[in-house]
Design an enzyme around this catalytic site. Structure first.
Site, PDB file in Angstrom:
ATOM      1  N   CYS A 129      -1.685   0.508   7.347  1.00  0.00           N
ATOM      2  CA  CYS A 129      -2.708   0.449   7.548  1.00  0.00           C
ATOM      3  C   CYS A 129      -2.890  -1.499   7.036  1.00  0.00           C
ATOM      4  CB  CYS A 129      -3.591   1.747   7.055  1.00  0.00           C
ATOM      5  SG  CYS A 129      -3.197   3.049   8.139  1.00  0.00           S
ATOM      6  N   ARG A 130      -2.899  -0.563   5.162  1.00  0.00           N
ATOM      7  CA  ARG A 130      -4.131  -1.712   4.423  1.00  0.00           C
ATOM      8  C   ARG A 130      -3.390  -2.807   3.849  1.00  0.00           C
ATOM      9  NH1 ARG A 130      -5.358   2.059  -0.285  1.00  0.00           N
ATOM     10  NH2 ARG A 130      -3.417   2.827   1.186  1.00  0.00           N
ATOM     11  N   SER A 131      -1.842  -3.042   3.869  1.00  0.00           N
ATOM     12  CA  SER A 131      -0.767  -3.611   3.955  1.00  0.00           C
ATOM     13  C   SER A 131      -1.164  -4.525   4.795  1.00  0.00           C
ATOM     14  CB  SER A 131       0.587  -2.962   3.053  1.00  0.00           C
ATOM     15  OG  SER A 131       1.154  -2.339   3.214  1.00  0.00           O
ATOM     16  N   ASN A 181       2.342   1.248   4.699  1.00  0.00           N
ATOM     17  CA  ASN A 181       2.786   0.122   4.618  1.00  0.00           C
ATOM     18  C   ASN A 181       2.174   0.296   6.386  1.00  0.00           C
ATOM     19  OD1 ASN A 181       5.610  -2.179   6.244  1.00  0.00           O
ATOM     20  ND2 ASN A 181       3.566  -3.104   4.765  1.00  0.00           N
ATOM     21  N   CYS A 232       0.575  -0.917  -0.301  1.00  0.00           N
ATOM     22  CA  CYS A 232       0.247   0.415  -0.341  1.00  0.00           C
ATOM     23  C   CYS A 232       1.227   0.931  -0.049  1.00  0.00           C
ATOM     24  CB  CYS A 232      -0.733  -0.044   1.363  1.00  0.00           C
ATOM     25  SG  CYS A 232      -0.087  -0.361   2.734  1.00  0.00           S
ATOM     26  N   ASP A 280      -8.293   3.754   1.198  1.00  0.00           N
ATOM     27  CA  ASP A 280      -7.439   4.213   2.461  1.00  0.00           C
ATOM     28  C   ASP A 280      -8.110   4.518   3.617  1.00  0.00           C
ATOM     29  OD1 ASP A 280      -5.625   5.798   3.831  1.00  0.00           O
ATOM     30  OD2 ASP A 280      -4.355   6.821   2.407  1.00  0.00           O
TER      31      ASP A 280
HETATM   32  P1  4NP Z   1      -1.963   2.816   4.235  1.00  0.00           P
HETATM   33  O1  4NP Z   1      -2.035   3.822   5.027  1.00  0.00           O
HETATM   34  O2  4NP Z   1      -1.379   3.502   2.565  1.00  0.00           O
HETATM   35  O3  4NP Z   1      -2.814   1.675   4.247  1.00  0.00           O
HETATM   36  O4  4NP Z   1      -0.329   2.082   5.155  1.00  0.00           O
HETATM   37  C1  4NP Z   1      -1.889   5.171   4.659  1.00  0.00           C
HETATM   38  C2  4NP Z   1      -1.007   6.185   5.693  1.00  0.00           C
HETATM   39  C3  4NP Z   1      -0.277   6.900   6.078  1.00  0.00           C
HETATM   40  C4  4NP Z   1      -0.302   7.859   5.089  1.00  0.00           C
HETATM   41  C5  4NP Z   1      -1.146   7.297   4.139  1.00  0.00           C
HETATM   42  C6  4NP Z   1      -1.826   6.572   4.375  1.00  0.00           C
HETATM   43  N1  4NP Z   1       0.198   9.033   5.243  1.00  0.00           N
HETATM   44  O5  4NP Z   1      -0.324   9.926   3.911  1.00  0.00           O
HETATM   45  O6  4NP Z   1       0.818   8.943   6.354  1.00  0.00           O
END
Ligand code: 4NP
Length: 159
Positions: A14-16, A12, A9, A128
């Protein structure tokens, strides 16, 4: 040879990591975790070394899934270390493909959106959840649980 799968994702956190943990949980339940290597990474490097977002860890724990991984950024080595690179959204897919263009030789990994393995949604992206509320994290888990089941069935029928 272990089949190796990398979930990717943006951050790294939340989703992945949730997809990695949900898929690993499924393997554990069937006592087949030794047949696979699972990992996750982000296209971005802002959160490298951190545990997953506490909201994601708490939502997953309520479903009996422990999210324990620490964030890392995808690297060119991953394209030959993994059989499958499974992306969460269109932006991750584009970023991973763009990164793969930096490799000047054929590489091993197949790059596929995770939700192409789903059977209970028409969505093609895992939204997201980072800037939203609690429901976003539940939605991520619903989507990755469905896709993880489809992924395992696909791996088992193609081997
Ligand atoms: P992820 O979510 O891609 O599912 O881990 C996010 C985590 C952090 C951010 C964006 C998306 N960020 O902008 O810091």
């Amino acid at each position: 040879m272990k089949k190796s799968i990398l979930f990717v994702c943006l951050g790294n956190i939340c989703r992945s990591p949730a997809a990695e943990a949900v898929f690993f949980n499924l393997l554990k339940k069937q006592n087949i975790d030794s047949l696979y290597r699972v990992d996750s990474a982000g296209t971005g490097g802002w959160h490298v070394g951190r545990l997953a977002d506490s909201r994601m860890r708490e939502a997953a724990a309520k479903r009996g899934v422990l999210v324990t991984s620490k964030a890392r950024q995808i690297s060119l080595k991953d394209f030959n270390d993994f059989d499958l690179i499974l992306t969460m959204d269109n932006s991750n897919l584009a970023d991973v493909k763009s990164l793969s263009n930096e490799i000047n030789a054929p590489y091993k990994a197949k790059i596929i959106p995770l939700l192409s393995y789903s059977s209970h949604t028409k969505l093609i992206e895992v939204p997201d959840p980072y800037y939203g509320g609690e429901k976003g994290f539940e939605d991520v888990l619903d989507l990755v649980e469905d896709a993880a089941k489809g992924l395992l069935l696909d791996l088992q029928s193609n081997n």
